[in-house]
Design a protein around this motif. Structure first.
Motif, PDB file in Angstrom:
ATOM      1  N   UNK A  84     -35.513  16.444 -14.726  1.00  0.00           N
ATOM      2  CA  UNK A  84     -35.393  17.838 -15.142  1.00  0.00           C
ATOM      3  C   UNK A  84     -35.529  17.892 -16.660  1.00  0.00           C
ATOM      4  N   UNK A  85     -36.592  18.550 -17.124  1.00  0.00           N
ATOM      5  CA  UNK A  85     -36.897  18.559 -18.537  1.00  0.00           C
ATOM      6  C   UNK A  85     -35.851  19.230 -19.397  1.00  0.00           C
ATOM      7  N   UNK A  86     -35.133  20.216 -18.849  1.00  0.00           N
ATOM      8  CA  UNK A  86     -34.145  20.940 -19.652  1.00  0.00           C
ATOM      9  C   UNK A  86     -32.841  20.169 -19.806  1.00  0.00           C
ATOM     10  N   UNK A  87     -32.702  19.066 -19.039  1.00  0.00           N
ATOM     11  CA  UNK A  87     -31.511  18.229 -19.141  1.00  0.00           C
ATOM     12  C   UNK A  87     -31.789  17.038 -20.042  1.00  0.00           C
ATOM     13  N   UNK A  88     -30.727  16.483 -20.609  1.00  0.00           N
ATOM     14  CA  UNK A  88     -30.888  15.264 -21.398  1.00  0.00           C
ATOM     15  C   UNK A  88     -31.121  14.078 -20.474  1.00  0.00           C
ATOM     16  N   UNK A  89     -31.505  12.966 -21.067  1.00  0.00           N
ATOM     17  CA  UNK A  89     -31.660  11.753 -20.274  1.00  0.00           C
ATOM     18  C   UNK A  89     -30.368  11.378 -19.583  1.00  0.00           C
ATOM     19  N   UNK A  90     -29.260  11.477 -20.324  1.00  0.00           N
ATOM     20  CA  UNK A  90     -27.959  11.131 -19.741  1.00  0.00           C
ATOM     21  C   UNK A  90     -27.610  12.059 -18.572  1.00  0.00           C
ATOM     22  N   UNK A  91     -27.889  13.346 -18.744  1.00  0.00           N
ATOM     23  CA  UNK A  91     -27.572  14.298 -17.680  1.00  0.00           C
ATOM     24  C   UNK A  91     -28.432  14.058 -16.443  1.00  0.00           C
ATOM     25  N   UNK A  92     -29.693  13.691 -16.659  1.00  0.00           N
ATOM     26  CA  UNK A  92     -30.555  13.373 -15.520  1.00  0.00           C
ATOM     27  C   UNK A  92     -30.018  12.182 -14.737  1.00  0.00           C
ATOM     28  N   UNK A  93     -29.642  11.129 -15.445  1.00  0.00           N
ATOM     29  CA  UNK A  93     -29.128   9.938 -14.768  1.00  0.00           C
ATOM     30  C   UNK A  93     -27.789  10.244 -14.098  1.00  0.00           C
ATOM     31  N   UNK A  94     -26.953  11.043 -14.774  1.00  0.00           N
ATOM     32  CA  UNK A  94     -25.656  11.404 -14.204  1.00  0.00           C
ATOM     33  C   UNK A  94     -25.812  12.190 -12.903  1.00  0.00           C
ATOM     34  N   UNK A  95     -26.820  13.063 -12.863  1.00  0.00           N
ATOM     35  CA  UNK A  95     -27.078  13.826 -11.646  1.00  0.00           C
ATOM     36  C   UNK A  95     -27.401  12.897 -10.481  1.00  0.00           C
ATOM     37  N   UNK A  96     -28.255  11.936 -10.722  1.00  0.00           N
ATOM     38  CA  UNK A  96     -28.600  10.973  -9.670  1.00  0.00           C
ATOM     39  C   UNK A  96     -27.409  10.085  -9.330  1.00  0.00           C
ATOM     40  N   UNK A  97     -26.587   9.778 -10.342  1.00  0.00           N
ATOM     41  CA  UNK A  97     -25.405   8.951 -10.089  1.00  0.00           C
ATOM     42  C   UNK A  97     -24.464   9.633  -9.096  1.00  0.00           C
ATOM     43  N   UNK A  98     -24.308  10.946  -9.233  1.00  0.00           N
ATOM     44  CA  UNK A  98     -23.458  11.677  -8.288  1.00  0.00           C
ATOM     45  C   UNK A  98     -24.042  11.622  -6.881  1.00  0.00           C
ATOM     46  N   UNK A  99     -25.361  11.673  -6.788  1.00  0.00           N
ATOM     47  CA  UNK A  99     -26.010  11.647  -5.477  1.00  0.00           C
ATOM     48  C   UNK A  99     -25.806  10.314  -4.768  1.00  0.00           C
ATOM     49  N   UNK A 100     -25.786   9.219  -5.543  1.00  0.00           N
ATOM     50  CA  UNK A 100     -25.621   7.901  -4.920  1.00  0.00           C
ATOM     51  C   UNK A 100     -24.166   7.436  -4.938  1.00  0.00           C
ATOM     52  N   UNK A 101     -23.282   8.253  -5.535  1.00  0.00           N
ATOM     53  CA  UNK A 101     -21.860   7.969  -5.472  1.00  0.00           C
ATOM     54  C   UNK A 101     -21.357   6.908  -6.425  1.00  0.00           C
ATOM     55  N   UNK A 102     -21.930   6.845  -7.634  1.00  0.00           N
ATOM     56  CA  UNK A 102     -21.440   5.896  -8.631  1.00  0.00           C
ATOM     57  C   UNK A 102     -20.866   6.671  -9.814  1.00  0.00           C
ATOM     58  N   UNK A 103     -19.994   6.004 -10.588  1.00  0.00           N
ATOM     59  CA  UNK A 103     -19.269   6.670 -11.647  1.00  0.00           C
ATOM     60  C   UNK A 103     -20.021   6.752 -12.961  1.00  0.00           C
ATOM     61  N   UNK A 104     -19.350   7.386 -13.935  1.00  0.00           N
ATOM     62  CA  UNK A 104     -19.967   7.630 -15.238  1.00  0.00           C
ATOM     63  C   UNK A 104     -20.299   6.349 -15.977  1.00  0.00           C
ATOM     64  N   UNK A 105     -19.517   5.298 -15.777  1.00  0.00           N
ATOM     65  CA  UNK A 105     -19.771   4.036 -16.475  1.00  0.00           C
ATOM     66  C   UNK A 105     -21.149   3.487 -16.129  1.00  0.00           C
ATOM     67  N   UNK A 106     -21.568   3.689 -14.883  1.00  0.00           N
ATOM     68  CA  UNK A 106     -22.875   3.184 -14.452  1.00  0.00           C
ATOM     69  C   UNK A 106     -24.012   3.907 -15.149  1.00  0.00           C
ATOM     70  N   UNK A 107     -23.788   5.159 -15.536  1.00  0.00           N
ATOM     71  CA  UNK A 107     -24.819   5.946 -16.213  1.00  0.00           C
ATOM     72  C   UNK A 107     -25.141   5.328 -17.566  1.00  0.00           C
ATOM     73  N   UNK A 108     -24.108   5.098 -18.374  1.00  0.00           N
ATOM     74  CA  UNK A 108     -24.323   4.499 -19.680  1.00  0.00           C
ATOM     75  C   UNK A 108     -24.907   3.111 -19.593  1.00  0.00           C
TER      76      UNK A 108
END
Length: 233
Positions: A84-108
């Protein structure tokens, strides 16, 4: 075997795109998927991931007949980066992280692994082609997958980025993961692959260790020899 595709077929209308694909991938090994444009590489990956239904043959993952539940152990980047272009890179990864059920630490961790840590809070719409490729890689690595499937992961990367992807693929294998990647860069396949599968006109024309395909180290000559006269129809 982590991946077993046996005589897999796939057609689009009357056009038979895959007509006998055999592909295996060993646990903890890197398998390179090679073939001319139109050979069926991307279609093979889509069938493997359940994005397309095979019209013949067998597909097995982790030693069992293919089931959607297996995809929980798979990380993939196919069909180019999706974000999603309007989201940051971190927000994009965080969105997918929620879908696969992993926490914020995995995003960073995923962003740092692919070299996007410094640009994580920039909007993805401003990312270069290479940065978008890195973003797709970060998303593929979420959830600590046992199998990583990458379609042309070096696309759009500069020489240093290509080297970093090469080192990442090696590290994934050293950590015990299985990696399957398609590429048109023969030098990259030669640098990282343990095994190679070559497709031509929707068929497997070679499958085995890289050393068996090019025992003298000349992958380019060996590749053109096995695919000669088998252009896509």
């Amino acid at each position: 075997m982590v991946i077993e595709m046996l005589q897999v077929g796939r057609r689009f209308g009357r056009r038979q795109v895959l007509q006998g694909v055999d592909l295996t991938a060993r646990e903890g090994a890197v398998t390179g998927l090679l073939g001319p444009n139109g050979a069926g590489k991307s279609t093979t990956l889509r069938v493997l991931l359940g994005l397309l239904r095979p019209h013949g043959g067998q597909v097995r993952l982790f030693g069992e007949p293919w089931r959607r539940e297996h995809l929980a152990r798979v990380g993939a980047s196919v069909d180019g980066p999706s974000f999603y272009g309007h989201l940051t890179g971190r927000q994009n990864v965080a969105l997918h992280a929620r879908l696969v059920g992993v926490g914020a630490a995995a995003v960073g961790e995923a962003l740092e692994t692919v070299g996007l840590g410094a640009a994580a809070d920039q909007r993805a719409s401003g990312y270069s082609t290479g940065m978008r490729s890195r973003l797709a890689l970060a998303i593929a690595l979420l959830g600590d997958p046992d199998l990583v499937v990458l379609d042309e992961p070096q696309n759009g990367l500069d020489p240093s980025g290509v080297r970093e992807v090469r080192e990442l693929v090696r590290r994934l294998a050293r950590d015990g993961r299985t990696v399957l990647f398609s590429s048109h860069l023969l030098s990259e396949v030669a640098a990282v692959a343990d095994d190679v599968t070559c497709l031509a006109a929707g068929r497997t024309v070679f499958a085995g260790p890289l050393s068996a395909l090019a025992p003298d180290g000349d992958l380019e000559s060996a590749y053109f020899q096995v695919t000669a006269g088998r252009a896509a129809r």
